[in-house]
Design a protein around this motif. Sequence first.
Motif, PDB file in Angstrom:
ATOM      1  N   SER A 150       0.827  -1.219   0.000  1.00 33.66           N
ATOM      2  CA  SER A 150       0.000   0.000   0.000  1.00 33.66           C
ATOM      3  C   SER A 150       0.857   1.264   0.000  1.00 33.66           C
ATOM      4  CB  SER A 150      -0.942  -0.011   1.204  1.00 33.66           C
ATOM      5  OG  SER A 150      -0.219  -0.189   2.399  1.00 33.66           O
ATOM      6  N   GLU A 151       1.974   1.250   0.741  1.00 32.78           N
ATOM      7  CA  GLU A 151       2.839   2.436   0.805  1.00 32.78           C
ATOM      8  C   GLU A 151       3.429   2.741  -0.568  1.00 32.78           C
ATOM      9  OE1 GLU A 151       2.959  -0.182   2.673  1.00 32.78           O
ATOM     10  OE2 GLU A 151       2.596   0.472   4.733  1.00 32.78           O
ATOM     11  N   HIS A 152       3.846   1.686  -1.250  1.00 35.70           N
ATOM     12  CA  HIS A 152       4.531   1.868  -2.530  1.00 35.70           C
ATOM     13  C   HIS A 152       3.541   2.195  -3.633  1.00 35.70           C
ATOM     14  CE1 HIS A 152       7.026  -0.107   0.335  1.00 35.70           C
ATOM     15  NE2 HIS A 152       8.077   0.371  -0.302  1.00 35.70           N
ATOM     16  N   SER A 153       2.325   1.690  -3.498  1.00 35.87           N
ATOM     17  CA  SER A 153       1.261   2.099  -4.410  1.00 35.87           C
ATOM     18  C   SER A 153       0.998   3.590  -4.225  1.00 35.87           C
ATOM     19  CB  SER A 153      -0.010   1.288  -4.139  1.00 35.87           C
ATOM     20  OG  SER A 153      -1.045   1.670  -5.012  1.00 35.87           O
ATOM     21  N   ALA A 154       0.995   4.036  -2.970  1.00 30.99           N
ATOM     22  CA  ALA A 154       0.789   5.462  -2.673  1.00 30.99           C
ATOM     23  C   ALA A 154       1.912   6.307  -3.274  1.00 30.99           C
ATOM     24  CB  ALA A 154       0.734   5.676  -1.158  1.00 30.99           C
ATOM     25  N   ILE A 155       3.144   5.884  -3.082  1.00 36.66           N
ATOM     26  CA  ILE A 155       4.302   6.639  -3.588  1.00 36.66           C
ATOM     27  C   ILE A 155       4.265   6.665  -5.118  1.00 36.66           C
ATOM     28  CG2 ILE A 155       6.836   6.647  -3.744  1.00 36.66           C
ATOM     29  CD1 ILE A 155       6.710   5.159  -0.921  1.00 36.66           C
ATOM     30  N   PHE A 156       3.981   5.511  -5.701  1.00 28.94           N
ATOM     31  CA  PHE A 156       3.899   5.384  -7.158  1.00 28.94           C
ATOM     32  C   PHE A 156       2.875   6.371  -7.717  1.00 28.94           C
ATOM     33  CE2 PHE A 156       1.787   3.071 -10.742  1.00 28.94           C
ATOM     34  CZ  PHE A 156       2.837   3.097 -11.634  1.00 28.94           C
ATOM     35  N   GLN A 157       1.721   6.461  -7.054  1.00 26.49           N
ATOM     36  CA  GLN A 157       0.668   7.364  -7.534  1.00 26.49           C
ATOM     37  C   GLN A 157       1.052   8.824  -7.312  1.00 26.49           C
ATOM     38  OE1 GLN A 157      -3.504   5.970  -6.710  1.00 26.49           O
ATOM     39  NE2 GLN A 157      -2.427   4.341  -5.643  1.00 26.49           N
ATOM     40  N   ALA A 158       1.685   9.106  -6.167  1.00 26.08           N
ATOM     41  CA  ALA A 158       2.072  10.491  -5.877  1.00 26.08           C
ATOM     42  C   ALA A 158       3.197  10.942  -6.813  1.00 26.08           C
ATOM     43  CB  ALA A 158       2.501  10.620  -4.417  1.00 26.08           C
ATOM     44  N   LEU A 159       4.088  10.041  -7.163  1.00 21.18           N
ATOM     45  CA  LEU A 159       5.212  10.392  -8.038  1.00 21.18           C
ATOM     46  C   LEU A 159       4.746  10.771  -9.442  1.00 21.18           C
ATOM     47  CD1 LEU A 159       7.967   7.724  -7.268  1.00 21.18           C
ATOM     48  CD2 LEU A 159       8.176  10.209  -7.017  1.00 21.18           C
ATOM     49  N   GLY A 160       3.694  10.094  -9.899  1.00 21.91           N
ATOM     50  CA  GLY A 160       3.273  10.314 -11.275  1.00 21.91           C
ATOM     51  C   GLY A 160       4.443  10.076 -12.206  1.00 21.91           C
ATOM     52  N   ASP A 161       4.673  10.980 -13.152  1.00 17.97           N
ATOM     53  CA  ASP A 161       5.806  10.760 -14.056  1.00 17.97           C
ATOM     54  C   ASP A 161       6.984  11.684 -13.737  1.00 17.97           C
ATOM     55  OD1 ASP A 161       4.643  13.061 -14.877  1.00 17.97           O
ATOM     56  OD2 ASP A 161       3.908  12.281 -16.795  1.00 17.97           O
ATOM     57  N   GLN A 162       7.048  12.151 -12.489  1.00 17.25           N
ATOM     58  CA  GLN A 162       8.177  13.015 -12.103  1.00 17.25           C
ATOM     59  C   GLN A 162       9.477  12.198 -12.021  1.00 17.25           C
ATOM     60  OE1 GLN A 162       8.123  16.339 -11.658  1.00 17.25           O
ATOM     61  NE2 GLN A 162       5.991  16.263 -12.339  1.00 17.25           N
ATOM     62  N   HIS A 246      -1.317   6.544   3.174  1.00 14.94           N
ATOM     63  CA  HIS A 246      -0.512   5.336   2.914  1.00 14.94           C
ATOM     64  C   HIS A 246       0.938   5.650   2.595  1.00 14.94           C
ATOM     65  CE1 HIS A 246      -3.949   2.999   3.606  1.00 14.94           C
ATOM     66  NE2 HIS A 246      -4.633   3.576   2.650  1.00 14.94           N
ATOM     67  N   SER A 247       1.250   6.884   2.329  1.00 10.15           N
ATOM     68  CA  SER A 247       2.614   7.430   2.213  1.00 10.15           C
ATOM     69  C   SER A 247       2.522   8.781   1.514  1.00 10.15           C
ATOM     70  CB  SER A 247       3.595   6.520   1.460  1.00 10.15           C
ATOM     71  OG  SER A 247       4.091   5.531   2.367  1.00 10.15           O
ATOM     72  N   MET A 248       3.664   9.490   1.491  1.00 14.10           N
ATOM     73  CA  MET A 248       3.682  10.831   0.889  1.00 14.10           C
ATOM     74  C   MET A 248       4.989  11.016   0.135  1.00 14.10           C
ATOM     75  SD  MET A 248       2.464  12.989   4.232  1.00 14.10           S
ATOM     76  CE  MET A 248       2.883  11.937   5.604  1.00 14.10           C
ATOM     77  N   VAL A 249       4.928  11.919  -0.848  1.00 19.17           N
ATOM     78  CA  VAL A 249       6.146  12.316  -1.556  1.00 19.17           C
ATOM     79  C   VAL A 249       6.281  13.830  -1.428  1.00 19.17           C
ATOM     80  CG1 VAL A 249       7.347  12.427  -3.768  1.00 19.17           C
ATOM     81  CG2 VAL A 249       5.957  10.415  -3.203  1.00 19.17           C
ATOM     82  N   GLU A 250       7.427  14.264  -0.931  1.00 22.03           N
ATOM     83  CA  GLU A 250       7.722  15.703  -0.897  1.00 22.03           C
ATOM     84  C   GLU A 250       8.648  16.005  -2.069  1.00 22.03           C
ATOM     85  OE1 GLU A 250       8.726  18.012   2.888  1.00 22.03           O
ATOM     86  OE2 GLU A 250      10.648  17.897   1.848  1.00 22.03           O
ATOM     87  N   PHE A 251       8.217  16.957  -2.901  1.00 25.29           N
ATOM     88  CA  PHE A 251       9.016  17.315  -4.067  1.00 25.29           C
ATOM     89  C   PHE A 251       9.968  18.463  -3.733  1.00 25.29           C
ATOM     90  CE2 PHE A 251       5.334  15.078  -5.732  1.00 25.29           C
ATOM     91  CZ  PHE A 251       5.928  14.204  -6.623  1.00 25.29           C
TER      92      PHE A 251
END
Length: 384
Positions: A150-162, A246-251
């Motif tokens: 679930s965490e990595h699905s969250a990160i994957f979705q938050a990352l998008g194509d960055q 489920h997780s977060m990405v800080e850009f």
Amino acid sequence: MRKLIVLGATGSIGVNALEVAAHLGADAIDVVGLSGHRNVARLRDQAAACRPRFVAVTDPAAHATIADEWDPAHGELLLGADGVRRMLAEAAPDVVLQAMVGAAGLPASLQTVEAGAVLAVANKESIVVAGPLLVERARATGARILPVDSEHSAIFQALGDQPADAVRRILLTGSGGPFRTRPVDTMATITKAEALDHPVWSMGAKITIDSSTMMNKALEIVEARWLFDVPADRIEVVIHPQGVVHSMVEFVDGNVLAQLGPPDMKIPIQYALTHPARVPGPCVGFDFARYASLTFEPPSFERFPALRLGFDAAERGGTFGAALNAANEVAVAAFLDERIPYPAIHDAVARAVDAHAFLASPSLDDLMRVDRDVRDAVARHLDG
Ligand code: NDP
Ligand code: MG
């Protein structure tokens, strides 16, 4: 229509995956293969319901108990890792949902990316053992590795194509498990029943113990490091007891993207099966009233020393992950057998990782050898 193989179909993730497949319908997902290890009664029912082309039983003794009375209308019955290999080769799946537990899943994960199919991976252990190899093979064949965790699905979705250099930090959330607030001086007396009583998630026994020690989060640090090509010093663990973010990405520009949802594995499983499409799912909507307050706190490395090992494995790479995972699998199995007390899990793992002959650029053979050697060493240490 996607042809799907579910490995570890009889487990917690496998059962959820088949529910998602049934929900998506036979027009969208054709289940062409299943594997199970020992739970042949459940596997037989699943095969009767899905009618796959192949059914592999990885445990020889379990296979022997059903081979004679197997109904071939429910799929061709195959035996062991060879059977899984044949199923993967002959059923030509588009997607392999890898939900076996432990490093035993590595050969099938590798074969899937070698064949260029989508690896929807719950089996984090194969990434912890051989992440760089899997990613490199996937790059060469064009295979996609899609996270189910679930965490990595969250990160994957938050990352998008960055790109990776747009990321300042990955904030990996974890509930903290059943012992988040237990007095540290009573950790030595933790029983199996206490450790198996997870406050948020219902999962298989091994990952539930890993969640209680936060070794699960340690393995997830390594998983994130390889899946998203983010160095260890840009990964942080955040304790979030409600298990909703489920997780977060800080850009790098200061934006933080978080992914939220009810704690139900069917959501990330479905996303891995339908990606890039989003289609109606089997889960109820998010109930804000139930989660009126979301809290976050830093983890205690004193309480959860496994976290340090996770960061070390992500930083050093090489054979570190293979050693960490192998030692943990053996120690957790010993705790589940009630052969060792709770703190002995971490002691055995820390010692084994320290003692193993580290290689910085291992081949697959090196990784398999370290896996075997560390298992033997830990077993000797625990039995001696
Ligand atoms: P379970 O213990 O419920 O299921 C494990 C599955 O693997 C079962 O089908 C089991 O067969 C099979 N299996 C066991 N040993 C072997 C072996 N030596 N070789 C091949 N297959 C084997 O675990 P989970 O479903 O909870 O977890 C599966 C994987 O997904 C793990 O890697 C876990 O870390 C990961 N994961 C799980 C989550 C969850 O919510 N459960 C969340 C995120 C990741 P049988 O039961 O027939 O013996
Ligand atoms: Mg997880």
